[in-house]
Write an enzyme that holds these catalytic residues in place. Structure first.
Site, mmCIF file in Angstrom:
data_model
loop_
_atom_site.group_PDB
_atom_site.id
_atom_site.type_symbol
_atom_site.label_atom_id
_atom_site.label_comp_id
_atom_site.label_asym_id
_atom_site.label_seq_id
_atom_site.Cartn_x
_atom_site.Cartn_y
_atom_site.Cartn_z
ATOM 1 N N LEU A 110 -18.964 -52.424 -73.523
ATOM 2 C CA LEU A 110 -19.887 -52.695 -72.128
ATOM 3 C C LEU A 110 -21.256 -51.288 -71.914
ATOM 4 O O LEU A 110 -21.418 -51.744 -71.298
ATOM 5 C CB LEU A 110 -18.808 -53.061 -71.116
ATOM 6 C CG LEU A 110 -17.594 -53.662 -70.799
ATOM 7 C CD1 LEU A 110 -16.577 -53.405 -70.620
ATOM 8 C CD2 LEU A 110 -18.781 -54.750 -70.096
ATOM 9 N N ASP A 123 -22.575 -41.414 -77.327
ATOM 10 C CA ASP A 123 -21.608 -42.139 -78.626
ATOM 11 C C ASP A 123 -20.631 -40.684 -79.075
ATOM 12 O O ASP A 123 -21.254 -39.726 -79.361
ATOM 13 C CB ASP A 123 -21.621 -43.290 -78.655
ATOM 14 C CG ASP A 123 -20.718 -43.560 -79.170
ATOM 15 O OD1 ASP A 123 -20.047 -44.561 -78.648
ATOM 16 O OD2 ASP A 123 -20.247 -43.424 -80.444
ATOM 17 N N ASN A 142 -19.121 -44.317 -68.754
ATOM 18 C CA ASN A 142 -18.450 -46.177 -69.010
ATOM 19 C C ASN A 142 -17.013 -45.357 -70.262
ATOM 20 O O ASN A 142 -15.825 -45.832 -70.539
ATOM 21 C CB ASN A 142 -19.607 -46.202 -69.470
ATOM 22 C CG ASN A 142 -18.359 -47.754 -70.067
ATOM 23 O OD1 ASN A 142 -17.677 -48.441 -70.230
ATOM 24 N ND2 ASN A 142 -18.967 -47.770 -71.795
ATOM 25 N N TYR A 172 -3.618 -44.562 -68.993
ATOM 26 C CA TYR A 172 -4.924 -45.436 -68.236
ATOM 27 C C TYR A 172 -5.069 -45.995 -66.982
ATOM 28 O O TYR A 172 -6.120 -45.626 -66.172
ATOM 29 C CB TYR A 172 -5.479 -46.467 -69.170
ATOM 30 C CG TYR A 172 -6.674 -47.820 -69.445
ATOM 31 C CD1 TYR A 172 -7.736 -47.176 -69.525
ATOM 32 C CD2 TYR A 172 -6.606 -48.996 -68.488
ATOM 33 C CE1 TYR A 172 -8.754 -47.957 -69.354
ATOM 34 C CE2 TYR A 172 -7.792 -49.961 -68.246
ATOM 35 C CZ TYR A 172 -8.834 -49.020 -68.716
ATOM 36 O OH TYR A 172 -9.773 -49.690 -68.723
ATOM 37 N N LYS A 212 -7.941 -44.894 -63.820
ATOM 38 C CA LYS A 212 -8.652 -45.505 -63.333
ATOM 39 C C LYS A 212 -8.404 -45.345 -61.711
ATOM 40 O O LYS A 212 -9.055 -46.208 -61.043
ATOM 41 C CB LYS A 212 -8.471 -47.374 -63.743
ATOM 42 C CG LYS A 212 -9.267 -46.862 -65.869
ATOM 43 C CD LYS A 212 -10.565 -46.855 -65.520
ATOM 44 C CE LYS A 212 -11.275 -47.406 -67.092
ATOM 45 N NZ LYS A 212 -12.766 -46.806 -66.364
ATOM 46 N N THR A 266 -13.657 -57.110 -75.186
ATOM 47 C CA THR A 266 -14.474 -56.399 -75.273
ATOM 48 C C THR A 266 -12.677 -55.438 -76.650
ATOM 49 O O THR A 266 -11.804 -56.232 -76.974
ATOM 50 C CB THR A 266 -14.347 -55.229 -74.989
ATOM 51 O OG1 THR A 266 -12.783 -55.306 -74.374
ATOM 52 C CG2 THR A 266 -14.413 -55.268 -73.606
#
Length: 305
Positions: free
Chosen positions: A20, A39, A92, A158, A162, A192
Protein backbone atom coordinates in the site's frame (compact mmCIF):
# COMPACT_ATOMS: atom_id res chain seq x y z
CA UNK A 1 -14.30 17.23 -12.90
CA UNK A 2 -11.52 19.00 -10.93
CA UNK A 3 -7.86 18.45 -11.82
CA UNK A 4 -5.74 16.99 -9.03
CA UNK A 5 -2.37 18.69 -9.45
CA UNK A 6 0.28 18.39 -6.73
CA UNK A 7 3.09 19.95 -8.73
CA UNK A 8 5.56 21.71 -6.44
CA UNK A 9 4.47 19.77 -3.36
CA UNK A 10 6.68 17.41 -1.38
CA UNK A 11 5.53 14.29 0.46
CA UNK A 12 6.88 11.72 2.91
CA UNK A 13 5.32 8.25 2.86
CA UNK A 14 6.48 5.92 5.62
CA UNK A 15 6.70 2.21 4.89
CA UNK A 16 6.49 2.88 1.16
CA UNK A 17 8.91 0.31 -0.22
CA UNK A 18 6.13 -2.07 -1.17
CA UNK A 19 2.41 -2.78 -0.89
CA UNK A 20 0.00 0.00 0.00
CA UNK A 21 2.76 2.46 0.85
CA UNK A 22 4.35 2.07 -2.57
CA UNK A 23 0.96 2.55 -4.22
CA UNK A 24 0.46 5.78 -2.25
CA UNK A 25 3.92 7.02 -3.24
CA UNK A 26 3.29 6.26 -6.91
CA UNK A 27 -0.10 8.00 -6.83
CA UNK A 28 1.35 11.13 -5.27
CA UNK A 29 4.22 11.22 -7.77
CA UNK A 30 1.85 10.62 -10.70
CA UNK A 31 -0.02 13.77 -9.66
CA UNK A 32 3.16 15.85 -9.53
CA UNK A 33 4.39 15.56 -5.94
CA UNK A 34 8.02 14.79 -5.09
CA UNK A 35 8.22 11.86 -2.67
CA UNK A 36 10.50 10.66 0.11
CA UNK A 37 10.21 6.89 0.11
CA UNK A 38 10.81 5.27 3.50
CA UNK A 39 11.57 1.64 4.29
CA UNK A 40 13.84 -0.34 6.59
CA UNK A 41 15.29 -2.33 3.66
CA UNK A 42 17.64 -0.23 1.53
CA UNK A 43 17.32 -2.42 -1.56
CA UNK A 44 13.52 -2.32 -1.38
CA UNK A 45 13.51 1.46 -0.89
CA UNK A 46 15.88 2.06 -3.80
CA UNK A 47 13.83 -0.20 -6.07
CA UNK A 48 10.71 1.76 -5.12
CA UNK A 49 12.46 5.04 -5.97
CA UNK A 50 13.58 3.57 -9.29
CA UNK A 51 10.04 2.51 -10.17
CA UNK A 52 8.76 6.03 -9.45
CA UNK A 53 11.48 7.86 -11.36
CA UNK A 54 11.21 5.52 -14.35
CA UNK A 55 7.52 6.42 -14.47
CA UNK A 56 8.46 10.09 -14.68
CA UNK A 57 8.15 11.02 -11.01
CA UNK A 58 10.60 12.48 -8.50
CA UNK A 59 11.61 10.44 -5.45
CA UNK A 60 14.44 9.76 -3.02
CA UNK A 61 14.87 7.07 -0.36
CA UNK A 62 15.35 7.50 3.37
CA UNK A 63 16.12 4.18 5.06
CA UNK A 64 15.20 4.28 8.73
CA UNK A 65 12.83 2.39 11.06
CA UNK A 66 10.10 4.77 12.18
CA UNK A 67 9.08 5.27 15.78
CA UNK A 68 11.68 7.54 17.30
CA UNK A 69 11.73 11.33 17.17
CA UNK A 70 15.12 11.12 15.50
CA UNK A 71 13.71 9.02 12.64
CA UNK A 72 10.83 11.45 12.16
CA UNK A 73 13.21 14.40 12.05
CA UNK A 74 15.34 12.61 9.46
CA UNK A 75 12.35 12.07 7.19
CA UNK A 76 11.17 15.68 7.40
CA UNK A 77 14.70 17.01 6.97
CA UNK A 78 15.25 14.82 3.89
CA UNK A 79 12.14 16.23 2.25
CA UNK A 80 13.25 19.79 2.97
CA UNK A 81 16.84 19.18 1.85
CA UNK A 82 15.83 17.49 -1.41
CA UNK A 83 12.68 19.36 -2.33
CA UNK A 84 12.74 22.55 -0.27
CA UNK A 85 9.56 21.93 1.71
CA UNK A 86 7.10 19.40 3.16
CA UNK A 87 3.42 19.47 2.27
CA UNK A 88 2.14 15.93 2.76
CA UNK A 89 2.81 13.18 5.29
CA UNK A 90 1.39 9.66 4.94
CA UNK A 91 1.98 7.47 8.01
CA UNK A 92 1.72 4.03 6.44
CA UNK A 93 4.51 1.97 8.05
CA UNK A 94 3.28 -1.06 9.93
CA UNK A 95 3.98 -4.57 11.17
CA UNK A 96 1.92 -7.40 12.64
CA UNK A 97 2.56 -9.51 15.71
CA UNK A 98 -0.79 -11.31 15.99
CA UNK A 99 -1.53 -13.42 19.08
CA UNK A 100 -4.44 -13.84 21.47
CA UNK A 101 -4.26 -11.84 24.69
CA UNK A 102 -2.93 -14.59 26.95
CA UNK A 103 -0.11 -15.44 24.52
CA UNK A 104 0.91 -11.92 23.49
CA UNK A 105 4.27 -10.88 24.91
CA UNK A 106 5.38 -7.42 25.97
CA UNK A 107 7.68 -7.42 22.93
CA UNK A 108 4.78 -8.31 20.58
CA UNK A 109 2.74 -5.44 22.00
CA UNK A 110 5.51 -2.85 22.11
CA UNK A 111 6.78 -3.53 18.57
CA UNK A 112 3.38 -2.92 16.99
CA UNK A 113 2.56 0.10 19.15
CA UNK A 114 5.95 1.63 18.34
CA UNK A 115 5.71 1.13 14.58
CA UNK A 116 2.06 2.13 14.21
CA UNK A 117 1.02 4.45 17.03
CA UNK A 118 4.23 6.03 18.27
CA UNK A 119 5.59 6.46 14.74
CA UNK A 120 2.39 8.16 13.65
CA UNK A 121 2.75 10.55 16.59
CA UNK A 122 6.44 11.34 16.12
CA UNK A 123 6.23 11.73 12.34
CA UNK A 124 3.08 13.84 12.52
CA UNK A 125 4.60 16.06 15.20
CA UNK A 126 7.74 16.67 13.13
CA UNK A 127 5.67 17.30 10.01
CA UNK A 128 3.30 19.67 11.81
CA UNK A 129 6.21 21.73 13.15
CA UNK A 130 7.63 22.12 9.65
CA UNK A 131 4.26 22.84 8.03
CA UNK A 132 3.43 25.49 10.63
CA UNK A 133 6.82 27.12 10.04
CA UNK A 134 6.15 27.22 6.30
CA UNK A 135 2.78 28.88 6.99
CA UNK A 136 1.09 27.48 3.89
CA UNK A 137 -0.95 24.61 5.32
CA UNK A 138 -0.44 20.94 4.64
CA UNK A 139 -1.91 17.45 4.75
CA UNK A 140 -1.53 14.60 7.23
CA UNK A 141 -2.92 11.27 6.03
CA UNK A 142 -2.90 8.70 8.83
CA UNK A 143 -3.44 5.07 7.90
CA UNK A 144 -6.03 3.23 9.97
CA UNK A 145 -7.68 -0.17 9.63
CA UNK A 146 -11.07 -1.85 10.02
CA UNK A 147 -9.49 -3.56 13.04
CA UNK A 148 -9.14 -0.18 14.70
CA UNK A 149 -12.78 0.63 14.01
CA UNK A 150 -14.29 -2.67 15.18
CA UNK A 151 -11.57 -4.78 16.83
CA UNK A 152 -10.27 -8.07 15.47
CA UNK A 153 -9.53 -11.45 17.04
CA UNK A 154 -5.84 -11.91 17.82
CA UNK A 155 -4.95 -8.27 17.19
CA UNK A 156 -4.89 -6.56 20.59
CA UNK A 157 -1.81 -4.52 19.69
CA UNK A 158 -2.75 -3.70 16.09
CA UNK A 159 -6.40 -2.85 16.81
CA UNK A 160 -5.43 -0.66 19.75
CA UNK A 161 -2.85 1.22 17.66
CA UNK A 162 -5.25 1.76 14.76
CA UNK A 163 -8.05 2.92 17.09
CA UNK A 164 -5.58 5.38 18.60
CA UNK A 165 -4.66 6.63 15.14
CA UNK A 166 -8.31 7.39 14.36
CA UNK A 167 -8.57 9.31 17.64
CA UNK A 168 -5.40 11.24 16.86
CA UNK A 169 -6.78 12.23 13.45
CA UNK A 170 -9.84 13.73 15.11
CA UNK A 171 -7.79 15.49 17.78
CA UNK A 172 -5.15 16.90 15.44
CA UNK A 173 -7.77 18.10 12.97
CA UNK A 174 -8.89 20.50 15.70
CA UNK A 175 -5.42 21.47 16.87
CA UNK A 176 -4.07 22.15 13.36
CA UNK A 177 -7.10 23.77 11.77
CA UNK A 178 -5.81 27.34 12.26
CA UNK A 179 -2.63 26.37 10.41
CA UNK A 180 -4.74 25.09 7.49
CA UNK A 181 -3.36 21.58 7.98
CA UNK A 182 -5.93 18.88 7.29
CA UNK A 183 -5.74 15.57 9.14
CA UNK A 184 -7.67 12.48 8.09
CA UNK A 185 -7.39 8.74 8.68
CA UNK A 186 -7.86 6.39 5.75
CA UNK A 187 -9.10 2.83 6.22
CA UNK A 188 -7.81 0.79 3.27
CA UNK A 189 -8.79 -2.78 2.43
CA UNK A 190 -6.58 -4.44 -0.16
CA UNK A 191 -4.86 -7.64 -1.23
CA UNK A 192 -1.60 -7.49 0.70
CA UNK A 193 0.63 -9.81 2.70
CA UNK A 194 -1.51 -8.92 5.73
CA UNK A 195 -4.91 -9.77 4.22
CA UNK A 196 -3.53 -12.94 2.64
CA UNK A 197 -3.56 -14.42 6.15
CA UNK A 198 -7.39 -14.23 6.16
CA UNK A 199 -8.53 -17.68 4.92
CA UNK A 200 -11.54 -16.35 2.99
CA UNK A 201 -9.35 -13.93 1.04
CA UNK A 202 -6.27 -16.13 0.54
CA UNK A 203 -7.33 -17.92 -2.69
CA UNK A 204 -8.37 -14.65 -4.32
CA UNK A 205 -5.09 -12.96 -3.39
CA UNK A 206 -3.25 -15.90 -4.92
CA UNK A 207 -5.39 -15.71 -8.06
CA UNK A 208 -4.63 -11.99 -8.29
CA UNK A 209 -0.92 -12.81 -8.33
CA UNK A 210 -1.57 -15.05 -11.33
CA UNK A 211 -3.09 -12.10 -13.14
CA UNK A 212 -6.73 -13.01 -12.59
CA UNK A 213 -9.13 -10.14 -11.75
CA UNK A 214 -10.95 -9.99 -8.44
CA UNK A 215 -14.68 -10.82 -8.73
CA UNK A 216 -17.33 -8.13 -8.29
CA UNK A 217 -18.62 -9.58 -5.02
CA UNK A 218 -15.22 -8.73 -3.51
CA UNK A 219 -14.59 -5.41 -5.30
CA UNK A 220 -18.07 -4.04 -4.61
CA UNK A 221 -19.63 -6.12 -1.84
CA UNK A 222 -16.55 -6.27 0.38
CA UNK A 223 -14.72 -3.20 -0.93
CA UNK A 224 -11.65 -5.40 -1.44
CA UNK A 225 -9.19 -4.80 -4.26
CA UNK A 226 -5.56 -4.09 -5.04
CA UNK A 227 -3.28 -1.59 -3.27
CA UNK A 228 -3.58 0.61 -6.36
CA UNK A 229 -7.37 0.73 -5.85
CA UNK A 230 -6.76 2.43 -2.50
CA UNK A 231 -4.13 4.88 -3.72
CA UNK A 232 -6.30 7.59 -5.32
CA UNK A 233 -7.60 8.68 -1.92
CA UNK A 234 -4.17 9.99 -0.88
CA UNK A 235 -3.53 12.53 -3.67
CA UNK A 236 -7.18 13.58 -3.43
CA UNK A 237 -6.84 14.36 0.29
CA UNK A 238 -3.57 16.18 -0.42
CA UNK A 239 -5.16 18.37 -3.09
CA UNK A 240 -6.93 21.72 -3.02
CA UNK A 241 -10.17 19.85 -3.76
CA UNK A 242 -10.05 18.38 -0.23
CA UNK A 243 -9.04 21.44 1.80
CA UNK A 244 -12.41 21.40 3.56
CA UNK A 245 -12.12 17.73 4.58
CA UNK A 246 -10.54 17.11 7.97
CA UNK A 247 -11.04 14.92 11.04
CA UNK A 248 -12.60 12.12 9.02
CA UNK A 249 -12.06 8.36 8.74
CA UNK A 250 -12.47 7.37 5.10
CA UNK A 251 -12.57 3.76 3.95
CA UNK A 252 -11.52 2.67 0.49
CA UNK A 253 -10.99 -0.60 -1.34
CA UNK A 254 -11.92 -2.22 -4.63
CA UNK A 255 -14.74 -0.20 -6.18
CA UNK A 256 -15.94 1.18 -2.85
CA UNK A 257 -15.31 4.35 -0.86
CA UNK A 258 -17.04 4.98 2.47
CA UNK A 259 -17.16 7.40 5.38
CA UNK A 260 -16.83 5.74 8.79
CA UNK A 261 -18.97 7.11 11.62
CA UNK A 262 -17.45 8.55 14.78
CA UNK A 263 -18.34 6.78 18.04
CA UNK A 264 -21.45 8.28 19.59
CA UNK A 265 -24.16 7.47 22.11
CA UNK A 266 -26.96 5.49 20.47
CA UNK A 267 -29.31 4.82 23.42
CA UNK A 268 -29.78 6.52 26.76
CA UNK A 269 -31.78 5.96 29.93
CA UNK A 270 -32.20 8.01 33.11
CA UNK A 271 -32.90 7.34 36.75
CA UNK A 272 -33.84 10.08 39.19
CA UNK A 273 -31.05 10.48 41.73
CA UNK A 274 -28.69 8.21 39.81
CA UNK A 275 -28.33 4.51 39.17
CA UNK A 276 -27.91 1.57 41.50
CA UNK A 277 -26.48 -1.75 40.36
CA UNK A 278 -29.93 -3.35 40.83
CA UNK A 279 -31.67 -0.65 38.81
CA UNK A 280 -29.15 -1.11 36.00
CA UNK A 281 -29.75 -4.85 35.99
CA UNK A 282 -33.50 -4.30 35.75
CA UNK A 283 -33.40 -1.61 33.07
CA UNK A 284 -30.58 -2.85 30.87
CA UNK A 285 -32.43 -5.45 28.74
CA UNK A 286 -35.18 -3.05 27.66
CA UNK A 287 -33.26 0.23 27.51
CA UNK A 288 -29.63 0.87 26.60
CA UNK A 289 -28.85 -2.84 26.27
CA UNK A 290 -31.76 -3.73 24.00
CA UNK A 291 -29.58 -3.77 20.87
CA UNK A 292 -25.94 -4.43 21.81
CA UNK A 293 -23.30 -3.46 19.29
CA UNK A 294 -21.46 -6.14 17.34
CA UNK A 295 -17.68 -6.49 17.43
CA UNK A 296 -15.05 -7.68 15.01
CA UNK A 297 -14.62 -7.42 11.25
CA UNK A 298 -17.53 -9.21 9.54
CA UNK A 299 -16.47 -12.33 7.66
CA UNK A 300 -16.37 -11.86 3.88
CA UNK A 301 -19.55 -13.02 2.16
CA UNK A 302 -18.17 -15.26 -0.56
CA UNK A 303 -20.42 -17.16 -3.02
CA UNK A 304 -19.42 -20.39 -1.30
CA UNK A 305 -20.77 -19.02 1.98
Amino acid sequence: MPTIDLTGKSAVVTGSGRGLGLAYAHALAAHGASVVVNDIDEAVAEQAVKSITEAGGAAVAEVVPVGSAEAADRLVSRAVEEFGRLDVLVTNAGILRDKVLWKMTDEDFDAVITTHLRATFTCARAAAVRMREQGEGGTLVLVGSPAGQRGNFGQTNYAAAKAGIAAMARTWSMELSRANITVNAIVPVAATAMTETIPAFAPYVEALRRGEPLPDFLRKGEGFGTPEDCAALVPFLASDAARGITGQCVGIGGDKVALWSHPQEIRTAYADGGWTAEALAAAWPTSVGAEPQTVGIPAPKTPEA
